[in-house]
Motif scaffolding. Structure first.
Motif, PDB file in Angstrom:
ATOM      1  N   THR A 181     -10.977  28.898 -25.564  1.00  0.00           N
ATOM      2  CA  THR A 181     -11.088  27.786 -26.533  1.00  0.00           C
ATOM      3  C   THR A 181     -12.427  27.431 -27.483  1.00  0.00           C
ATOM      4  O   THR A 181     -11.834  27.053 -29.088  1.00  0.00           O
ATOM      5  N   THR A 182     -12.973  28.150 -27.075  1.00  0.00           N
ATOM      6  CA  THR A 182     -14.459  28.030 -28.034  1.00  0.00           C
ATOM      7  C   THR A 182     -13.912  29.279 -28.791  1.00  0.00           C
ATOM      8  O   THR A 182     -14.008  28.602 -29.974  1.00  0.00           O
ATOM      9  N   ARG A 193     -17.406  35.798 -35.303  1.00  0.00           N
ATOM     10  CA  ARG A 193     -18.290  34.861 -34.346  1.00  0.00           C
ATOM     11  C   ARG A 193     -19.253  35.602 -33.830  1.00  0.00           C
ATOM     12  O   ARG A 193     -20.609  34.876 -33.339  1.00  0.00           O
ATOM     13  N   ALA A 198     -24.786  29.287 -29.365  1.00  0.00           N
ATOM     14  CA  ALA A 198     -24.085  28.477 -28.907  1.00  0.00           C
ATOM     15  C   ALA A 198     -25.471  28.110 -27.707  1.00  0.00           C
ATOM     16  O   ALA A 198     -26.220  28.913 -27.114  1.00  0.00           O
ATOM     17  N   THR A 210     -18.993  31.375 -18.710  1.00  0.00           N
ATOM     18  CA  THR A 210     -18.570  30.603 -20.338  1.00  0.00           C
ATOM     19  C   THR A 210     -20.088  32.213 -20.655  1.00  0.00           C
ATOM     20  O   THR A 210     -19.039  32.593 -22.097  1.00  0.00           O
ATOM     21  N   LEU A 214     -18.677  34.748 -24.049  1.00  0.00           N
ATOM     22  CA  LEU A 214     -18.487  34.246 -25.590  1.00  0.00           C
ATOM     23  C   LEU A 214     -19.636  35.090 -26.317  1.00  0.00           C
ATOM     24  O   LEU A 214     -19.766  35.760 -26.940  1.00  0.00           O
ATOM     25  N   VAL A 276     -22.300  25.333 -31.381  1.00  0.00           N
ATOM     26  CA  VAL A 276     -21.657  25.035 -30.448  1.00  0.00           C
ATOM     27  C   VAL A 276     -22.430  24.209 -29.108  1.00  0.00           C
ATOM     28  O   VAL A 276     -23.203  25.242 -29.148  1.00  0.00           O
ATOM     29  N   VAL A 278     -22.135  23.182 -25.118  1.00  0.00           N
ATOM     30  CA  VAL A 278     -20.984  23.579 -23.850  1.00  0.00           C
ATOM     31  C   VAL A 278     -21.535  22.558 -23.159  1.00  0.00           C
ATOM     32  O   VAL A 278     -22.159  23.270 -22.513  1.00  0.00           O
ATOM     33  N   TYR A 298     -19.712  22.019 -32.728  1.00  0.00           N
ATOM     34  CA  TYR A 298     -17.992  21.501 -32.319  1.00  0.00           C
ATOM     35  C   TYR A 298     -18.664  21.585 -30.698  1.00  0.00           C
ATOM     36  O   TYR A 298     -20.486  21.464 -30.530  1.00  0.00           O
ATOM     37  N   VAL A 300     -17.168  21.526 -27.271  1.00  0.00           N
ATOM     38  CA  VAL A 300     -16.633  22.189 -26.630  1.00  0.00           C
ATOM     39  C   VAL A 300     -16.773  21.461 -24.707  1.00  0.00           C
ATOM     40  O   VAL A 300     -17.671  22.372 -24.271  1.00  0.00           O
ATOM     41  N   ALA A 328     -10.405  21.959 -23.013  1.00  0.00           N
ATOM     42  CA  ALA A 328     -10.880  23.449 -22.600  1.00  0.00           C
ATOM     43  C   ALA A 328     -11.060  24.080 -21.632  1.00  0.00           C
ATOM     44  O   ALA A 328     -11.379  25.093 -21.189  1.00  0.00           O
TER      45      ALA A 328
END
Length: 399
Positions: A181-182, A193, A198, A210, A214, A276, A278, A298, A300, A328
């Motif tokens: 999703t991310t 990327r 994150a 996750t 990532l 990001v 999370v 962002y 998520v 997500a």
């Protein structure tokens, strides 16, 4: 507007508030809606769990189920449900309370509610107790609507026995879905990327997986938190080493960190300077009291309802993109049913491929609709769900 008001619409089809005759603890079951007589959703156990929380999560499940509706799939989505018990899952009384609760709602778990694990519970424990109650597992209600239930159960058993790099596939699919999703969000905005950072709140199965996927995709993980605080490093954390040394209940081994890793308090993870964020731990982690501290572009949502509706609205006005939990973290739920119905084979390659393709499409649809209409991604997801629900209803009329 509360998170509950943002997710609830019609009255639920069934609500049960149960009081344990021995401890006085309460348990809750909310069936938001049934499709072909079945609803899907997890059973959580935590101190302070209440009816309103379970009601909102059940409504969320109805959206999460139907968002993955694809007429070309064998899987036909179910309705949404949720269970919750107000009890510390580590208490010596927890198992007995869970057993008595499931015994009390026996007709629902036997016939209508496919009850998976959630915060504070495990699939193994739920299956064990259901077996003691004479129920053939949490998928028993779903097997009634599958043409070949024997083959379906075989696929399900194989999937939950499958490993990927020595780790159970079932432990990884949720975090893999959040990671994809991310990545879909980053790809949509054409962000390399390797240039993205994150922060991940929570280092259990969801947060850990996750972080792993990532990092493998090139994203630099700069902060991770657990129950005891945050470990941060702007150069990047050694995620694989942290996972290898991870203690029980997702606790980071602080004796085996990099020399320049920094120890901070738990809230620091949410406000850490990262592209990001999370939230992969608890519901309502971000509210009106701390949303102003969020620096991420962002968010998520790996946890269920980790951002309150009021905070989400303020974040959106500041330009923060919040990808809702119904999108997500939907990979786990969808994967269960793709396996059971036969849309994927019970192995990592097929499972990851389906999760990746489905979530990249869903993320793009959700964010495109939000951008064009000026609504929030959660509102966009709800609109997509409403359209798919109509399509599903038409299909069921023809069956």
């Amino acid at each position: 507007m509360t998170a509950l008001e943002a997710t609830m619409s019609e009255a639920p089809e069934a609500s049960i508030i149960w009081t344990d005759p021995i401890t006085g603890r309460q348990g809750f079951l909310v069936i938001d809606r049934l499709v072909r007589g079945i609803a899907s959703g997890g059973l959580r156990m935590r101190e302070g769990c209440c009816y309103e929380e379970v009601r909102g999560l059940a409504a969320n499940m109805s959206v999460k189920e139907v968002l993955h509706y694809d007429p070309s799939n064998l899987y036909i989505p179910m309705g949404g449900a949720k269970g919750g018990i107000d009890c510390d899952p580590h208490s010596s009384e927890a198992r007995g309370i869970l057993s008595r609760f499931l015994s009390f709602i026996w007709p629902y778990v036997a016939n209508n509610w496919a009850a998976g694990d959630d915060l504070g519970t495990t699939a193994e424990l739920i299956e064990e107790i259901l077996g003691e109650l004479g129920i053939d597992g949490c998928i028993a209600p779903v097997l009634r609507v599958i043409d070949d239930p024997i083959a379906a159960r075989k696929r399900f058993t194989e999937a939950f026995s499958a490993n990927f790099r020595g780790i159970g596939l079932a432990e990884l699919v949720g975090g893999y879905g959040v990671a994809e999703t991310t990545l879909a969000v980053l790809d949509r905005d054409a962000l390399p990327r390797s240039s993205v950072t994150a922060a991940i709140q929570g280092f259990g199965s969801m947060g850990g997986a996750t972080a792993r996927f990532l990092r493998e995709a090139g994203v630099r993980i700069v902060a991770i938190s657990d129950l005891h605080g945050t470990v941060a490093n702007p150069r990047g954390l050694a995620v694989e080493d942290m996972l290898r040394n991870r203690l029980e209940s997702g606790i980071i081994d602080r004796g085996r960190l990099q020399p320049d890793d920094v120890l901070l308090d738990g809230e620091a993870c949410l406000s850490y300077d990262a592209d990001v964020l999370v939230p992969a731990a608890i519901s309502y982690a971000i509210d009106e009291n701390n949303e102003s501290h969020i620096k991420a572009k962002y968010i998520v949502e790996a946890a269920n309802l980790p951002v309150t509706a009021a905070a989400e609205e303020k974040l959106q006005k500041r330009g923060t993109v919040t990808v809702p939990d119904v999108v997500a973290n939907s990979g786990t739920n969808a994967w269960w049913w793709w396996v059971l119905f036969g849309d994927v084979t019970p192995d990592a390659e097929s499972s990851f491929g389906k999760i990746r393709t489905s979530l990249h499409t869903l993320v793009t649809e959700t964010l495109d609709l939000a951008e064009v209409t000026g609504i929030s991604p959660r509102q966009a997801a709800n609109q997509l769900a409403a359209v798919r629900r109509e399509s599903l209803a038409h299909r069921l009329e023809l069956l």
